[in-house]
Design a protein around this motif. Structure first.
Motif, PDB file in Angstrom:
ATOM      1  N   UNK A 194       0.855  -1.188   0.000  1.00 44.27           N
ATOM      2  CA  UNK A 194       0.000   0.000   0.000  1.00 44.27           C
ATOM      3  C   UNK A 194       0.891   1.237   0.000  1.00 44.27           C
ATOM      4  N   UNK A 195       0.523   2.227  -0.787  1.00 44.17           N
ATOM      5  CA  UNK A 195       1.332   3.437  -0.949  1.00 44.17           C
ATOM      6  C   UNK A 195       0.566   4.624  -0.376  1.00 44.17           C
ATOM      7  N   UNK A 196       1.229   5.407   0.458  1.00 44.86           N
ATOM      8  CA  UNK A 196       0.654   6.649   0.990  1.00 44.86           C
ATOM      9  C   UNK A 196       1.708   7.737   0.892  1.00 44.86           C
ATOM     10  N   UNK A 197       1.263   8.983   0.815  1.00 49.78           N
ATOM     11  CA  UNK A 197       2.185  10.106   0.645  1.00 49.78           C
ATOM     12  C   UNK A 197       1.792  11.256   1.551  1.00 49.78           C
ATOM     13  N   UNK A 198       2.745  12.144   1.804  1.00 49.43           N
ATOM     14  CA  UNK A 198       2.507  13.336   2.616  1.00 49.43           C
ATOM     15  C   UNK A 198       3.749  14.203   2.599  1.00 49.43           C
ATOM     16  N   UNK A 199       3.907  14.997   3.631  1.00 54.00           N
ATOM     17  CA  UNK A 199       5.066  15.890   3.711  1.00 54.00           C
ATOM     18  C   UNK A 199       5.782  15.700   5.042  1.00 54.00           C
ATOM     19  N   UNK A 200       7.010  16.180   5.094  1.00 54.01           N
ATOM     20  CA  UNK A 200       7.764  16.200   6.347  1.00 54.01           C
ATOM     21  C   UNK A 200       7.197  17.313   7.218  1.00 54.01           C
ATOM     22  N   UNK A 201       6.712  16.931   8.395  1.00 57.79           N
ATOM     23  CA  UNK A 201       6.103  17.913   9.297  1.00 57.79           C
ATOM     24  C   UNK A 201       7.130  18.575  10.210  1.00 57.79           C
ATOM     25  N   UNK A 202       8.155  17.826  10.603  1.00 62.74           N
ATOM     26  CA  UNK A 202       9.194  18.354  11.496  1.00 62.74           C
ATOM     27  C   UNK A 202      10.358  17.374  11.500  1.00 62.74           C
ATOM     28  N   UNK A 203      11.496  17.830  11.968  1.00 58.92           N
ATOM     29  CA  UNK A 203      12.686  16.990  12.095  1.00 58.92           C
ATOM     30  C   UNK A 203      13.205  17.055  13.531  1.00 58.92           C
ATOM     31  N   UNK A 204      13.941  16.008  13.912  1.00 58.55           N
ATOM     32  CA  UNK A 204      14.566  16.008  15.225  1.00 58.55           C
ATOM     33  C   UNK A 204      13.594  15.919  16.379  1.00 58.55           C
ATOM     34  N   UNK A 205      12.465  15.261  16.163  1.00 62.45           N
ATOM     35  CA  UNK A 205      11.468  15.137  17.225  1.00 62.45           C
ATOM     36  C   UNK A 205      11.945  14.134  18.283  1.00 62.45           C
ATOM     37  N   UNK A 206      11.706  14.475  19.546  1.00 61.03           N
ATOM     38  CA  UNK A 206      11.974  13.558  20.648  1.00 61.03           C
ATOM     39  C   UNK A 206      10.652  13.042  21.178  1.00 61.03           C
ATOM     40  N   UNK A 207      10.591  11.730  21.402  1.00 62.40           N
ATOM     41  CA  UNK A 207       9.390  11.107  21.924  1.00 62.40           C
ATOM     42  C   UNK A 207       9.670  10.562  23.311  1.00 62.40           C
TER      43      UNK A 207
END
Length: 476
Positions: A186-199
């Motif tokens: 299955x293929x889905x697409x979007x955009x990069x929302x943020x980088x370097x996120x800490x969880x």
């Protein structure tokens, strides 16, 4: 002769059509990317034997409620409910199954996926795009980064192209291929929302956040950029429903490949370690430590004989940069330190008592198990009360030794006042107040009496062996 109104309508229609065509031309076309990359994306299924006492009767796992689902979905789930085989002794033995995704990174059969996809598996099956199945061996796994490296036997297998996750930009288009709910490729697409996120509880991975639709079964699958290069491994989602809610997180390929290389060569992963407990610098803490704005990582605890202690780092230092890389949020520090090799040299900028200093130290190796200072204080020694609304006593020699402290006082009673408002409790140990070390109950009282009013004041507190800085203000 056409009227002016009709001419204007025709011109407007042409302009709108032109804008629509231009807008369509600006949207990415993923077809070539999917055709090129799909053969190297695999479905991963695992089997885990469950003790006979955990098995259910009737020969099957409990059937989920399928009422109301369209027939095609009911048939799909019914086909994929695993049967319960009988053990050699005649009893029933359940086999738990899980599904995930992965991708082939070398023609001789190395496959990357998530650790949580294959954790505790007794058998791992990799299904290729042509529906052929290969049994995989676990080369190694790293729970801290949630990366696992598998190996299947094969020659000239299709592979993905690897990209540089550090080159990603927020707003850039990305695409995921995987097996959500078992629906292969299955293929889905979007955009990069943020980088370097800490969880939470994920200190060593600077996650890529996207809005790509990721669901159970996508875990371990690749995240592609528009050049068809893998830039991340889809790993987690934020959800309140169990399904996709617009927040997906991927492990950067720079992290994943470093882990994979170490697993391949050493069978384990080594990370850099400082031996400190840090916390975020908020507005009030920044003011109390003389910073222009909230930034950096505040050192709340330095572990005895650790790399930081040997390098001269002290409690109350605010680390602003490591090897010239700025520490904006405290979570930036574990990412940077974890990426350094044990034994390497590091330089950091710190603020200590309002002044900037440069420190050089040697990075240590992260222990296998996290170390937590143990020990709790009990009342004893000299007693003192003060304007904060607490009663304190000095620590005994045994308590200082167990907590690895040179000084400090323990709270025996919390009365009405500032201490109660900021959540202090009996048993808390105070080691610093207003950036001054507390070596006795008398020192604590003297410092407390001279605290400024209407200004943020910091206090370092140990609770159950865990240190943190808190701030408060004394009103007029």
């Amino acid at each position: 002769m056409p009227s002016l109104k009709l001419c204007f309508s025709a011109v407007l229609a042409v302009l709108l059509l032109g804008q629509a065509v231009a807008a369509h031309a600006q949207l990415p076309d993923f077809t070539e990317l999917v055709e090129e990359a799909s053969p190297a994306v695999v479905n991963i299924s695992t089997r885990q034997k469950i003790p006979a006492r955990a098995a259910t009767g009737g020969g099957q796992l409990p059937m989920p409620d399928l009422e109301g689902l369209p027939p095609i979905f009911r048939e799909f789930f019914e086909r994929n409910i695993p049967q319960v085989p009988r053990s050699p002794g005649g009893g029933r033995q359940r086999e738990a199954q899980s599904l995930g995704s992965g991708f082939i990174i070398s023609a001789d059969g190395y496959v990357l996926t998530n650790n949580h996809v294959i954790a505790d598996a007794d058998e791992i099956i990799v299904r290729l795009s042509d529906r052929s199945e290969l049994e995989a061996k676990l080369v190694g796994a790293d729970p801290r980064s949630d990366v696992a490296l598998l190996k299947v036997e094969g020659d000239d297998l299709p592979t993905v192209r690897l990209g540089k996750s550090e080159d990603l930009k927020v707003g850039e288009w990305v695409l995921a291929i995987g097996s959500p709910f078992g629906f292969d490729h299955s293929v889905t697409a979007g955009i990069v929302s943020a980088k370097g996120r800490s969880l939470p509880n994920e200190s060593y991975v600077p996650f890529i956040q996207t809005d790509v639709a990721i669901n159970p079964g996508n875990s371990g699958g690749p995240l592609f950029n528009l050049d068809g290069e893998v830039v991340g491994i889809n790993s987690q989602i934020f959800t309140r429903s169990g399904g996709f809610m617009g927040l997906s997180f991927a492990i950067p390929m720079s992290v994943a490949m470093d882990v994979a290389d170490q697993l391949k060569t050493d069978g384990k992963v080594s990370r850099g370690w400082l031996g400190v407990v840090i916390q975020e610098v908020n507005k009030d803490l920044a003011e109390s430590f003389g910073l222009d704005k909230p930034a950096g990582a505040l050192v709340a605890q330095v572990l005895d004989n650790g790399p930081a202690a040997k390098g001269g780092l002290q409690v109350g230092d605010v680390i602003l940069s490591l090897n010239d890389k700025p520490i904006i949020m405290s979570a930036d520090l574990p990412h940077l330190v974890g990426g350094l090799k044990p034994g390497s040299q590091a330089e950091m900028d710190v603020v200590r008592e309002g002044s900037r200093k440069k420190l050089k130290l040697t990075i240590g190796a992260l222990p296998e198990e996290g170390e937590v200072l143990a020990g709790s204080a009990t009342p004893g020694g000299e007693r003192s009360s003060n304007r904060l609304g607490v009663k304190v006593v000095e620590l005994t020699a045994e308590q200082r030794k167990s907590l690895d402290l040179q000084g400090g006082v323990v709270i025996t009673e919390v009365q009405e006042g500032p201490a109660a408002m900021i959540g202090l409790r009996p048993g808390d140990v105070i080691t610093h107040l207003n950036n001054q070390a507390i070596d006795s109950a008398r020192t604590f009282t003297q410092v407390a009496q001279s605290l400024p009013k209407n200004r943020s004041v910091s206090m370092r507190v140990l609770r159950q062996g865990r240190a943190s800085f808190i701030t408060f203000k004394l009103a007029e």
